[in-house]
Each structure stands twice: as structure tokens, then as C-alpha cells.
Design an enzyme around this catalytic site. Structure first.
Site, PDB file in Angstrom:
ATOM      1  N   GLU A 181     -10.929  -6.872   6.564  1.00  0.00           N
ATOM      2  CA  GLU A 181     -10.849  -5.285   6.539  1.00  0.00           C
ATOM      3  C   GLU A 181      -9.983  -4.732   5.730  1.00  0.00           C
ATOM      4  O   GLU A 181      -8.660  -4.817   5.980  1.00  0.00           O
ATOM      5  CB  GLU A 181     -10.932  -4.739   8.109  1.00  0.00           C
ATOM      6  CG  GLU A 181     -11.783  -3.838   8.450  1.00  0.00           C
ATOM      7  CD  GLU A 181     -11.704  -3.471   9.990  1.00  0.00           C
ATOM      8  OE1 GLU A 181     -11.904  -2.229  10.242  1.00  0.00           O
ATOM      9  OE2 GLU A 181     -11.230  -4.132  10.650  1.00  0.00           O
ATOM     10  N   HIS A 227       0.829  -1.255  -0.075  1.00  0.00           N
ATOM     11  CA  HIS A 227      -0.082  -0.089   0.035  1.00  0.00           C
ATOM     12  C   HIS A 227       0.836   1.133  -0.205  1.00  0.00           C
ATOM     13  O   HIS A 227       1.876   1.099   0.726  1.00  0.00           O
ATOM     14  CB  HIS A 227      -0.956   0.158   1.056  1.00  0.00           C
ATOM     15  CG  HIS A 227      -1.962   1.227   1.354  1.00  0.00           C
ATOM     16  ND1 HIS A 227      -3.108   1.252   0.524  1.00  0.00           N
ATOM     17  CD2 HIS A 227      -1.860   2.343   1.925  1.00  0.00           C
ATOM     18  CE1 HIS A 227      -3.652   2.322   0.792  1.00  0.00           C
ATOM     19  NE2 HIS A 227      -3.066   3.163   1.628  1.00  0.00           N
TER      20      HIS A 227
HETATM   21  C1  GRF Z   1       1.177   0.593  -6.155  1.00  0.00           C
HETATM   22  O1  GRF Z   1       1.176   1.984  -5.946  1.00  0.00           O
HETATM   23  C2  GRF Z   1       0.643  -0.331  -5.005  1.00  0.00           C
HETATM   24  O2  GRF Z   1       1.227   0.416  -3.748  1.00  0.00           O
HETATM   25  C3  GRF Z   1      -0.885  -0.187  -4.912  1.00  0.00           C
HETATM   26  O3  GRF Z   1      -1.091  -0.065  -6.234  1.00  0.00           O
HETATM   27  C4  GRF Z   1      -0.041   0.420  -6.991  1.00  0.00           C
HETATM   28  C5  GRF Z   1       0.356  -0.520  -8.199  1.00  0.00           C
HETATM   29  O4  GRF Z   1       1.400  -0.477  -9.088  1.00  0.00           O
HETATM   30  N1  GRF Z   1      -1.412  -1.087  -4.200  1.00  0.00           N
HETATM   31  P1  GRF Z   1       1.920  -1.517  -9.926  1.00  0.00           P
HETATM   32  O5  GRF Z   1       0.992  -1.993 -10.786  1.00  0.00           O
HETATM   33  O6  GRF Z   1       2.824  -2.406  -9.261  1.00  0.00           O
HETATM   34  O7  GRF Z   1       2.881  -0.738 -10.859  1.00  0.00           O
END
Ligand code: GRF
Length: 215
Positions: free
Chosen positions: A154, A120
Site C-alpha cells: 500500500e 516521503h
Molecule cells: C524527494 O522530495 C523525496 O522525498 C520524494 O521525491 C523527491 C526526490 O527528490 N520521494 P530527489 O530526486 O532525491 O532530489
């Protein structure tokens, strides 16, 4: 040794990467696997989007890919049950969510309890949800970053494995901040998966303990 609720397995594992978009975190994981930094193979790259650029990258890398159409299933539960059957067929040990834009059902979270990780782009529990780089700028925080965490039902709330801090600069835009955070995502996500398959993650309640090798 303390009694953990869960201890990650020290074994050569099988990973399924779930993605919906460009797949840069998938690529960081694939590189780490290819270089032998992670004691696992990528058994499947899965998407809910037929045209996700990350799926194409996975195919080009010679990995098995799978698209299941959410619209071909009666509801989210049935969709996730179909996914679980595909994972079981391949003996998947760990799901790595990497920009997967569908919320997992409680059923799938439970079936893979302590066996789903997510990345995240903020320091959880601050800024869960979407567009979190812009939210961090708008809030005026001085630092943000990224979080690798276990997935619980969650959203964005499971036990935290690793975090990295990134400064928020005065002239940052959503794009510039996201780009600097992404560099750290590509560093800590493979590191967390490495720890998982080295049997070095212990969970007790909300806390994840990083164990010494051989502990
Ligand atoms: C990333 O910023 C990740 O943290 C979020 O979604 C984005 C995915 O980017 N969950 P990618 O497809 O891995 O380039």
C-alpha cells in the site's frame, strides 16, 4: 530481548537506489557511503527513466547504473520481475527508493519484504501521494516534514523508521517549503540506512524499534 517480526542485518550490505529524477537523496546516500557512515556499498542505481539526471550523476560517480524501459515489458508485474532478477544477480540487500515515481508491484514488495525503504516529503500518515508540500500549505498545518519508512504494497503506508519536523511558514510557497524539507531528507535518509546496516532496526507490527548498538 523482544521477538521482532524482522531485525535488520548487521553486515556489510549492498544497496540499490531507485530514482526517476534529479537524485539529490541518492547523492546524500552516496556521500554517507563514501564517508563510511553507512556499512554498505551502492551496488546499483536503477531508473525507469533513461534521462533521469540522477542516473547521470551516478554514472559520473563511477557507479553501476541500469535503465529498464517499462514500455518494453508486457505489464507492471513483468517489469518488476525483470528488476528483481537484476537485483538478485547483484545480491542486493536493500532497495532505497529516492524519488522513484513508479509504484512497486505487490510481488516486488513481497520479494524484498522489510528490505525496501522510501523517503516521503511529509509527516506520514498525513499527506501521502504527490505534491504534498502544496497540500500541507493548503491544509494550513503549522508543521510538516519528512518520513523514512519501509515500503509495503500500500503506497506510503509501511512502518515508519525516522521522521523530521519542519515548520510551515506563513509566506511559504511549495518551493520554499520543499527546499527546507529536503535539507532534513538528506539528513534522516542516510541515518535510517545507517541504522539498517548496523543491525539496529527491529520491526514489530507497524512499529519500528531503534535498538542500542550490541542489543
Ligand atoms: C524527494 O522530495 C523525496 O522525498 C520524494 O521525491 C523527491 C526526490 O527528490 N520521494 P530527489 O530526486 O532525491 O532530489
Amino acid at each position: 530481548m523482544r521477538g521482532f517480526d524482522f531485525r535488520s542485518p548487521a553486515k556489510k550490505g549492498k544497496i540499490a537506489v531507485f530514482l526517476s529524477g534529479r537524485g539529490s537523496n541518492f547523492e546524500a546516500l552516496r556521500e554517507a557511503v563514501d564517508e563510511g557512515r553507512i556499512n554498505a556499498a551502492i551496488a546499483l542505481v536503477f531508473s525507469n527513466k533513461a534521462d533521469a539526471p540522477g542516473l547521470l550523476k551516478a554514472r559520473e560517480a563511477g557507479l553501476e547504473t541500469l535503465f529498464l524501459d517499462p514500455k518494453a515489458h508486457a505489464n507492471r508485474e513483468e517489469y518488476d520481475q525483470a528488476i528483481a532478477r537484476e537485483l538478485d544477480k547483484r545480491g542486493v540487500d536493500l532497495i532505497c527508493l529516492a524519488g522513484y515515481m513508479k509504484v512497486l508491484t505487490p510481488g516486488l514488495c513481497e520479494a524484498f519484504k522489510h528490505r525496501i525503504l522510501n523517503i516521503h516529503p511529509a509527516l506520514l500518515p498525513a499527506f501521502p501521494g504527490l505534491h504534498v508540500q502544496q497540500k500541507a500549505i493548503d491544509w494550513g498545518v503549522r508543521v510538516s516534514g519528512c518520513t523514512v519508512h519501509f515500503v509495503a504494497a500500500e503506497v506510503d503506508m509501511g512502518p515508519i523508521v525516522l521522521q523530521a519536523v519542519v515548520p510551515v511558514l506563513q509566506d511559504d510557497t511549495e518551493e520554499t517549503l520543499a527546499a527546507r524539507i529536503l535539507v532534513e531528507e538528506h539528513r534522516i535518509y542516510p541515518e535510517a540506512v545507517r541504522l539498517f546496516f548496523d543491525g539496529r532496526l527491529g520491526i514489530e507490527g507497524r512499529r519500528v524499534f531503534i535498538l542500542e548498538p550490541g542489543d
